[in-house]
Design a protein around this motif. Structure first.
Motif, mmCIF file in Angstrom:
data_model
loop_
_atom_site.group_PDB
_atom_site.id
_atom_site.type_symbol
_atom_site.label_atom_id
_atom_site.label_comp_id
_atom_site.label_asym_id
_atom_site.label_seq_id
_atom_site.Cartn_x
_atom_site.Cartn_y
_atom_site.Cartn_z
ATOM 1 N N SER A 1 5.111 33.347 7.880
ATOM 2 C CA SER A 1 5.924 33.635 6.440
ATOM 3 C C SER A 1 6.556 34.766 7.346
ATOM 4 O O SER A 1 7.446 35.018 8.949
ATOM 5 C CB SER A 1 3.905 34.442 5.468
ATOM 6 O OG SER A 1 3.946 35.669 6.684
ATOM 7 N N HIS B 1 -2.849 30.788 2.135
ATOM 8 C CA HIS B 1 -1.289 30.020 2.741
ATOM 9 C C HIS B 1 -1.624 28.205 3.012
ATOM 10 O O HIS B 1 -1.175 27.434 2.565
ATOM 11 C CB HIS B 1 -0.800 30.635 3.795
ATOM 12 C CG HIS B 1 0.263 31.518 2.760
ATOM 13 N ND1 HIS B 1 0.947 31.300 1.863
ATOM 14 C CD2 HIS B 1 0.677 32.605 3.173
ATOM 15 C CE1 HIS B 1 2.478 32.548 1.867
ATOM 16 N NE2 HIS B 1 2.236 33.259 2.600
ATOM 17 N N HIS C 1 -5.659 35.998 3.273
ATOM 18 C CA HIS C 1 -4.448 35.301 2.443
ATOM 19 C C HIS C 1 -3.620 34.303 3.056
ATOM 20 O O HIS C 1 -3.105 33.886 2.971
ATOM 21 C CB HIS C 1 -2.881 36.808 2.224
ATOM 22 C CG HIS C 1 -2.324 36.272 1.911
ATOM 23 N ND1 HIS C 1 -0.981 36.588 0.910
ATOM 24 C CD2 HIS C 1 -0.809 36.017 2.494
ATOM 25 C CE1 HIS C 1 -0.097 36.185 0.920
ATOM 26 N NE2 HIS C 1 0.803 35.568 1.843
ATOM 27 N N ASP D 1 4.757 33.812 -1.178
ATOM 28 C CA ASP D 1 3.300 34.694 -2.028
ATOM 29 C C ASP D 1 3.175 34.316 -3.565
ATOM 30 O O ASP D 1 4.423 34.652 -4.543
ATOM 31 C CB ASP D 1 3.280 36.252 -2.056
ATOM 32 C CG ASP D 1 3.682 36.351 -0.514
ATOM 33 O OD1 ASP D 1 2.981 35.321 0.378
ATOM 34 O OD2 ASP D 1 3.450 37.450 -0.080
HETATM 35 ZN ZN ZN Z 1 2.447 35.358 2.333
#
Ligand code: ZN
Ligand code: KG4
Length: 357
Positions: free
Chosen positions: A154, A130, A126, A323
């Motif tokens: 984040s 990003h 993840h 997200d």
């Molecule tokens: Zn994220």
């Protein structure tokens, strides 16, 4: 080639379909027209978690389970995909980091689609996604922009990551306690602004004076590239307590000044350390990503600081900061091209909720 991305690591159920031109393989860059986001569907659970002031993992998983089929069907419909087996060439799914019960929903769904239609699947980090969200728009050849100093900010992470090439990452610094997005969320809660706090704080900060309340910028002058946000959050708590003495409630103007002062302190340290790290590690560019990269103050001021130092600057389009599954798709694609190994079969993709670089 079409790629389907799936993301369920936190409180967004997201599915996207991307179309890519494999010319990227030779050039290792993305030119206009090379990559198209055909659909990018995000079902947010913000309202559900708002009353708890943060994401509740088991509730998030339950909602993902309820919503994922619908989000999946909508993403296919918007992208005009009629025959999954024939048209989708690769599945990309977040395998970590994130909330375990939430991750499992997306992963199990993706593995089932992979098994049913016999489509290769790739597990995506993840955080790397990003960073690679920057490639959802035109980025020249990697050799023209690397080494890149990435600031990934984040709700769960605050990291400086040096990127020498696709797949070559070095963690240079990180938060020792709260993530910056978490600090935005907690301060917003103190000010009674609701969840998620980042957009709410930046909205009222526009009307505030950033120098009104001098707040600390923790670790601003430390020698390393780590961050700390718990002290700043506590400073806001004490400031509020002092202002509310004798039963007074914070006025609208005081809230705006606190928001502006907090935003400045939180972002100043990010900007200063990112530029310092970029120079020390000989980076050519600074790239910004993650949910907090939607913050206009940070986007603008980090860009100004980078360009002043002769560094190139890049950030994802606002719709790809928080997200989403388009970033999972582009990360899956880049990994698919880079990896010497062929993509996995459904049984090989494993969850790793603590995955990092
Ligand atoms: Zn994220
Ligand atoms: O990347 P993301 O969607 O989820 C995680 O991977 O954590 O980031 C969500 C975080 C939240 O903490 C939210 O408050 C923050 O990003 N955020 C912002 C802004 N928009 C979202 N923080 C500051 N300013 C914003 N405009």
């Amino acid at each position: 080639m079409k790629i389907l991305g799936i993301e369920t690591s936190c409180d967004e159920t997201a599915v996207a379909v991307l179309e890519v031109n494999t010319d990227f393989k030779k050039k290792k860059g993305i030119k206009p027209g090379d990559l198209k986001v055909l659909s990018n569907i995000v079902s947010s659970q913000i309202k559900l978690h708002a009353k708890y002031g943060g994401v509740v993992p088991n509730l998030a998983a339950r909602e993902h389970t309820k919503n994922i089929s619908h989000v999946f069907k909508t993403a296919l419909k918007v992208a005009k995909v009629k025959d999954i087996k024939k048209e989708i060439n690769l599945l990309a799914v977040t395998r970590g980091p994130g909330l375990s019960p939430a991750l499992l929903v997306g992963l199990t769904f993706a593995k089932t689609v992979s098994w049913k239609y016999n489509i290769p699947i790739i597990g995506v980090n993840h955080l790397e996604a990003h960073i690679l969200s920057n490639w959802l728009k035109t980025v020249g050849e990697i050799s023209n922009v690397s080494p890149i100093m990435n600031l990934v900010v984040s709700g769960g992470h605050t990291e400086l990551v040096l990127m020498k090439d696709f797949g070559k990452y070095e963690l240079v610094g990180e938060t020792l306690d709260d993530a910056v997005g978490e600090a935005f969320d907690k301060v917003a809660r103190l000010l009674g602004l609701g969840y998620p706090g980042g957009p709410a704080i930046s909205k009222i900060a526009v009307n505030g004076d950033p120098s009104h309340y001098p707040l600390p910028s923790p670790m601003l002058n430390s020698k390393n590239f780590d961050f700390s946000y718990s002290g700043l959050k506590t400073a806001v708590l004490y400031l509020k307590r002092d202002l509310e003495i004798k039963g007074k409630k914070l006025t609208k103007a005081q809230k705006a000044d606190i928001a502006a002062s907090f935003q400045k302190s939180a972002c100043e340290v990010l900007i200063k350390k990112t530029i310092k790290a970029a120079k020390q590690f000989g980076a050519k560019s600074v790239f910004l990503s993650g949910g907090v990269s939607g913050n206009v103050y940070l986007r603008e001021n980090l860009g100004i600081a980078a360009i002043k130092e002769g560094l190139k600057f890049n950030k994802p389009a606002p719709e790809y900061t928080t997200d989403n599954a388009a970033m999972i798709g582009v990360a899956g694609y880049i990994n698919f091209l880079k990896n010497k190994k062929t993509p996995d079969t459904w049984s090989d993709v494993e969850m790793d909720s603590n995955l990092n670089f």
